[in-house]
Design a protein around this motif. Structure first.
Motif, short mmCIF file in Angstrom:
data_model
loop_
_atom_site.label_atom_id
_atom_site.label_comp_id
_atom_site.label_asym_id
_atom_site.label_seq_id
_atom_site.Cartn_x
_atom_site.Cartn_y
_atom_site.Cartn_z
N UNK A 147 6.16 18.75 3.26
CA UNK A 147 5.19 19.23 2.84
C UNK A 147 4.39 18.53 1.23
N UNK A 148 3.59 18.63 1.02
CA UNK A 148 2.86 17.70 -0.29
C UNK A 148 1.68 18.96 -1.00
N UNK A 149 1.00 18.80 -1.89
CA UNK A 149 0.75 20.00 -2.16
C UNK A 149 -1.08 19.46 -2.40
N UNK A 150 -1.32 18.20 -1.61
CA UNK A 150 -2.68 17.76 -1.57
C UNK A 150 -2.55 16.10 -1.61
N UNK A 151 -3.27 15.29 -0.58
CA UNK A 151 -2.74 13.59 -0.81
C UNK A 151 -3.99 13.20 -1.67
N UNK A 152 -3.53 11.96 -2.27
CA UNK A 152 -4.39 11.67 -3.41
C UNK A 152 -5.22 10.43 -2.28
N UNK B 274 1.12 -1.71 0.05
CA UNK B 274 0.02 0.57 -0.19
C UNK B 274 0.75 1.46 0.73
N UNK B 275 0.58 2.34 -0.90
CA UNK B 275 0.83 3.03 -0.78
C UNK B 275 0.38 4.70 -0.76
N UNK B 276 0.73 5.64 0.36
CA UNK B 276 -0.19 7.06 0.33
C UNK B 276 0.07 7.63 -1.11
N UNK B 277 -0.55 8.35 -1.68
CA UNK B 277 0.07 9.11 -2.92
C UNK B 277 0.03 10.54 -2.70
N UNK B 278 0.43 11.28 -2.89
CA UNK B 278 0.32 12.64 -3.14
C UNK B 278 1.23 13.66 -4.52
N UNK B 279 0.55 15.18 -4.31
CA UNK B 279 0.40 16.00 -4.94
C UNK B 279 1.81 16.66 -5.07
N UNK B 280 2.72 17.16 -6.10
CA UNK B 280 3.82 18.08 -5.83
C UNK B 280 3.95 18.50 -7.32
N UNK B 281 3.06 19.18 -7.55
CA UNK B 281 2.77 20.62 -9.20
C UNK B 281 1.83 19.25 -9.30
#
Length: 169
Positions: free
Chosen positions: A98-103, A11-18
């Motif tokens: 820091x992450x722009x958002x967690x998916x 399992x992976x936590x996905x997040x966005x950077x740009x």
């Protein structure tokens, strides 16, 4: 060909950077926090944004966008801090990223993960564990233990001030 060391569904936590989607092994993630006030620490690298008080503990916060050569993370309604455990030289350090958002949390099987790309000898891609494939898009799977060098983590650890008193945050 699957990435080495990955033999079962993870399992992976996905997040966005740009505009890019990154992933961290969920076993390295302690929690995800809403963006909070970060206290800047003098004489630290630009990617080291400062520290936060997490239930009485001082936790350094890094800006992964700056670390990866992107623009500085700006606070939005979705900006969050991923609290992760980083192990270097048999020492575990808790830090915030820091992450722009967690998916989402997603499952990836070995067949959905390709080895990190080889981009010549001048670029260090050791911090990329692999490339996850999902719905015709790639997710960059980070090896959080290799994102920061031993020297950078030593600098982060050395610049941690004492935690402020519980009521003084």
């Amino acid at each position: 060909m699957s990435a080495t060391g990955v033999m079962e569904t993870t399992q992976y936590l996905t997040f966005k950077l740009e505009d890019e989607v990154f992933a961290l092994d969920i076993s390295k993630v302690r929690e995800v926090l809403d963006f909070t006030t970060i206290t800047k620490v003098p004489k630290t690298p630009e990617f080291m944004r400062g520290v936060i008080n997490l239930r009485g503990s001082v936790v350094p916060v890094v800006d992964l966008r700056l670390k990866f050569g992107m623009s500085k993370t700006e606070k939005t309604v979705n900006t969050c801090i991923i609290i992760a455990e980083v192990s270097v030289d048999n020492e575990t350090t808790v830090l915030g990223a820091l992450a722009d958002s967690v998916q989402e949390v997603m499952d990836l099987e070995p067949g959905q993960i390709e080895a990190a790309p080889k981009i010549g000898t001048h670029l260090n891609t050791a911090f990329i564990r692999g490339m996850g494939k999902r719905d015709n898009t790639f997710v960059i799977i980070l090896d959080i233990d290799k994102v920061f060098s031993v020297d950078e983590l030593a600098l982060v650890q050395a610049n941690q001030p004492e935690a402020p008193a519980e009521g003084a945050s």
